[in-house]
Design a protein around this motif. Structure first.
Motif, PDB file in Angstrom:
ATOM      1  N   ALA A 295       0.836  -1.205   0.000  1.00 26.42           N
ATOM      2  CA  ALA A 295       0.000   0.000   0.000  1.00 26.42           C
ATOM      3  C   ALA A 295       0.871   1.255   0.000  1.00 26.42           C
ATOM      4  O   ALA A 295       0.598   2.231  -0.721  1.00 26.42           O
ATOM      5  N   GLU A 296       1.946   1.272   0.808  1.00 31.10           N
ATOM      6  CA  GLU A 296       2.828   2.452   0.851  1.00 31.10           C
ATOM      7  C   GLU A 296       3.505   2.677  -0.492  1.00 31.10           C
ATOM      8  O   GLU A 296       3.667   3.819  -0.945  1.00 31.10           O
ATOM      9  N   SER A 297       3.925   1.572  -1.133  1.00 31.13           N
ATOM     10  CA  SER A 297       4.568   1.690  -2.444  1.00 31.13           C
ATOM     11  C   SER A 297       3.611   2.274  -3.471  1.00 31.13           C
ATOM     12  O   SER A 297       3.983   3.153  -4.268  1.00 31.13           O
ATOM     13  N   MET A 298       2.357   1.818  -3.442  1.00 33.66           N
ATOM     14  CA  MET A 298       1.377   2.332  -4.389  1.00 33.66           C
ATOM     15  C   MET A 298       1.094   3.817  -4.141  1.00 33.66           C
ATOM     16  O   MET A 298       0.976   4.623  -5.060  1.00 33.66           O
ATOM     17  N   ILE A 299       0.993   4.188  -2.843  1.00 32.68           N
ATOM     18  CA  ILE A 299       0.731   5.599  -2.511  1.00 32.68           C
ATOM     19  C   ILE A 299       1.906   6.480  -2.943  1.00 32.68           C
ATOM     20  O   ILE A 299       1.713   7.595  -3.440  1.00 32.68           O
ATOM     21  N   ASP A 300       3.155   5.981  -2.767  1.00 28.05           N
ATOM     22  CA  ASP A 300       4.326   6.754  -3.220  1.00 28.05           C
ATOM     23  C   ASP A 300       4.289   6.982  -4.723  1.00 28.05           C
ATOM     24  O   ASP A 300       4.610   8.084  -5.215  1.00 28.05           O
ATOM     25  N   GLN A 301       3.939   5.952  -5.453  1.00 29.92           N
ATOM     26  CA  GLN A 301       3.861   6.099  -6.910  1.00 29.92           C
ATOM     27  C   GLN A 301       2.761   7.087  -7.302  1.00 29.92           C
ATOM     28  O   GLN A 301       2.915   7.891  -8.237  1.00 29.92           O
ATOM     29  N   ILE A 302       1.631   7.035  -6.571  1.00 33.06           N
ATOM     30  CA  ILE A 302       0.541   7.988  -6.850  1.00 33.06           C
ATOM     31  C   ILE A 302       1.001   9.407  -6.547  1.00 33.06           C
ATOM     32  O   ILE A 302       0.687  10.355  -7.289  1.00 33.06           O
ATOM     33  N   ASP A 303       1.740   9.591  -5.427  1.00 35.58           N
ATOM     34  CA  ASP A 303       2.249  10.931  -5.095  1.00 35.58           C
ATOM     35  C   ASP A 303       3.224  11.424  -6.159  1.00 35.58           C
ATOM     36  O   ASP A 303       3.249  12.623  -6.490  1.00 35.58           O
ATOM     37  N   THR A 304       4.048  10.523  -6.696  1.00 35.51           N
ATOM     38  CA  THR A 304       4.983  10.906  -7.764  1.00 35.51           C
ATOM     39  C   THR A 304       4.224  11.393  -8.992  1.00 35.51           C
ATOM     40  O   THR A 304       4.562  12.428  -9.595  1.00 35.51           O
ATOM     41  N   LEU A 305       3.170  10.624  -9.351  1.00 33.82           N
ATOM     42  CA  LEU A 305       2.360  11.056 -10.502  1.00 33.82           C
ATOM     43  C   LEU A 305       1.688  12.393 -10.220  1.00 33.82           C
ATOM     44  O   LEU A 305       1.538  13.247 -11.104  1.00 33.82           O
ATOM     45  N   SER A 306       1.272  12.603  -8.971  1.00 27.69           N
ATOM     46  CA  SER A 306       0.637  13.861  -8.609  1.00 27.69           C
ATOM     47  C   SER A 306       1.625  15.030  -8.724  1.00 27.69           C
ATOM     48  O   SER A 306       1.257  16.123  -9.178  1.00 27.69           O
ATOM     49  N   ASN A 307       2.874  14.774  -8.331  1.00 34.17           N
ATOM     50  CA  ASN A 307       3.896  15.829  -8.463  1.00 34.17           C
ATOM     51  C   ASN A 307       4.172  16.162  -9.931  1.00 34.17           C
ATOM     52  O   ASN A 307       4.363  17.325 -10.296  1.00 34.17           O
ATOM     53  N   ILE A 308       4.187  15.090 -10.762  1.00 35.64           N
ATOM     54  CA  ILE A 308       4.399  15.327 -12.205  1.00 35.64           C
ATOM     55  C   ILE A 308       3.256  16.172 -12.767  1.00 35.64           C
ATOM     56  O   ILE A 308       3.469  17.127 -13.525  1.00 35.64           O
ATOM     57  N   ALA A 309       2.025  15.839 -12.399  1.00 33.68           N
ATOM     58  CA  ALA A 309       0.876  16.604 -12.880  1.00 33.68           C
ATOM     59  C   ALA A 309       0.947  18.049 -12.405  1.00 33.68           C
ATOM     60  O   ALA A 309       0.621  18.988 -13.146  1.00 33.68           O
ATOM     61  N   ALA A 310       1.404  18.264 -11.140  1.00 41.05           N
ATOM     62  CA  ALA A 310       1.517  19.631 -10.614  1.00 41.05           C
ATOM     63  C   ALA A 310       2.575  20.428 -11.374  1.00 41.05           C
ATOM     64  O   ALA A 310       2.391  21.615 -11.672  1.00 41.05           O
ATOM     65  N   ALA A 311       3.695  19.748 -11.723  1.00 36.71           N
ATOM     66  CA  ALA A 311       4.754  20.431 -12.480  1.00 36.71           C
ATOM     67  C   ALA A 311       4.267  20.840 -13.865  1.00 36.71           C
ATOM     68  O   ALA A 311       4.529  21.958 -14.331  1.00 36.71           O
TER      69      ALA A 311
END
Length: 469
Positions: A295-311
């Motif tokens: 679950a933590e690994s999946m959430i980290d990947q989701i946060d990474t995608l969220s950062n990319i979208a924010a950039a």
């Protein structure tokens, strides 16, 4: 050239015509005066011993038979008038019978003759004849006027026409040669000029906005050389404008794509995160630790995608610049001091540098440059970043130098373009944002790099305030 020669020919011919006419009149007047003087000398010779000649009748009796002899000797017609203006003797009577020469002197002429008491010259011109005529007194040995002598002169045009005809013929020959030479010169000169202009016209017609143009060369400093230099200057401006337009189009395309990417990535991220968290709470398993790690690994990947979208979203919508005049040293120093865990050093040569820019956006520029510098240092090497501030003329120079791996030459022309990066920690949009912000400040950014040794980014910003109108 031909028009100037034609005008010159007409002016020369006209002036020459009037010049010859004036000289001809003067020549014949002088000639008539000389002939009159010779006739009067002959008459005075006859009157020298005639002391009794005191009236007109004596003149008639003396010269009635001698007038024709005098006229033949001097080649002139001779007329003798009385002091009252009436004709007394004529060497050629038919001139009076045909009305060419009057039988009585005009009263105005008589008055003028008596007033001047000297020779009077008059020109007579009719439809059939043009001649000069001179009037003067015949005087006795006492100097008393006893008659009036008149000498008509008919050869007033012969010499003038002949001389004028010869002169105009020679003038025509000279100007014919000049016309011929000028025509040849005009032909070759016009071909030279029109050929050069056609060449320039062809280049202008084939000029393309997308490039592939080349400058013209002209070795002479003449009007065509000025035109060629102006064409080359405009060509350089065109190429610069085309490059800027292409860059603007690329950035516009990237912004549109960034909006779509950010939208497509961001939409499913929130429900995915909630579902993973719900799954972690509701799912029972024999190995809860493994489930938690998943679950933590999946959430980290989701946060990474969220950062990319924010950039991408930040790149697509740059905030409006709020330019003002402020001291730059303290701002750059504060940004450099935000990295205490890294070896970031700040240097400044001038305490009072003020620039015209947006402080918030300048902080964003400095953060991007320092982060890129730190990320460029390869593993196993202690990072060292030097941030320096100095003055270069009317600009402030901010340098960010690192000891990283450098930039390959193949990426030099694309370093400021928005692109995906090979680094796992970035999106490749930082330097593109920096370039856009610095351009908005009316500044410029450049870099110097050596593979394996490091890179220096230099930002030049204006010191003096610009008009805000």
């Amino acid at each position: 050239m031909l028009l100037i020669l034609a005008i010159s020919f007409l002016l020369t011919g006209t002036i020459s015509f009037y010049h010859f006419k004036q000289e001809n009149e003067q020549y014949h007047e002088e000639r008539l005066k000389r002939k009159e003087f010779a006739v009067l000398e002959s008459i005075n010779f006859f009157l020298r011993d005639q002391e009794l000649i005191n009236n007109t009748d004596s003149i008639v009796s003396l010269f009635d038979t001698k007038v024709c002899d005098l006229a033949q000797i001097n080649g002139l017609d001779i007329n003798i008038y009385g002091l009252n203006g009436n004709l007394l003797i004529a060497s050629t009577p038919h001139l009076h019978e045909s009305g060419i020469i009057p039988t009585k002197i005009d009263p105005d002429l008589m008055e003028r003759l008596y007033q001047t008491a000297d020779q009077v010259l008059r020109r007579y011109k009719t439809d059939s004849v043009d001649f000069l005529s001179t009037f003067d007194f015949i005087r006795n040995y006492q100097g008393k006027p006893v008659a009036i002598i008149n000498l008509p002169y008919f050869d007033v045009e012969d010499l003038s026409r002949e001389d004028l005809r010869n002169f105009l013929w020679r003038l025509t020959e000279i100007y014919f040669l000049l016309f011929l030479g000028a025509s040849l010169m005009a032909y070759f000169l016009s071909n030279y000029i029109t050929g050069s202009l056609q060449l320039i016209g062809e280049h202008i017609k084939n000029t393309r906005l997308k490039g592939g143009n080349y400058q013209l060369e002209w070795k002479y400093q003449d009007e065509i050389g000025t035109l060629v230099a102006e064409y080359n200057r405009m060509l350089q401006e065109l190429e610069a404008s085309a490059a800027k337009l292409a860059q603007t189009e690329r950035e516009s395309a990237w912004r549109e794509m960034a909006k779509q990417v950010a939208h497509e990535i961001k939409n499913p991220l929130t429900p995915m995160r909630l579902n993973v968290q719900y799954l972690e709470k509701s799912l029972r398993t024999d190995d809860p630790e493994k489930l938690r790690e998943f679950a933590e690994s999946m959430i980290d990947q989701i946060d990474t995608l969220s950062n990319i979208a924010a950039a991408f979203s930040r790149f697509a919508s740059m905030p409006e610049l709020r330019l003002k005049l402020f001291p730059v040293r303290e701002l750059v120093r504060r940004v450099a001091m935000l990295y205490p865990e890294h070896n970031v050093e700040f240097k400044a040569e001038d305490e009072d540098l003020q620039i015209y820019a947006d402080p918030d956006q300048l902080i964003r520029v400095m953060n991007n440059l320092i982060n890129n510098a730190l990320q460029s240092v390869p593993g196993g090497r202690k990072e060292k970043v030097v941030v320096s501030l100095s003055r270069k003329g009317e600009q402030a120079l901010i340098e960010v130098c690192d000891n990283g791996s450098g930039i390959p030459e193949s990426q030099h022309t694309k370093i400021f373009e928005p692109r995906f990066t090979t680094k796992s920690s970035g999106m490749g949009l930082g330097l593109a944002l920096v370039k856009r912000i610095v351009d908005g400040f009316s500044g410029r950014i450049e870099f110097e790099t050596k593979l394996g040794e490091g890179t220096c980014f230099r930002v030049y910003l204006p010191l003096s305030a610009q008009s805000e109108d």
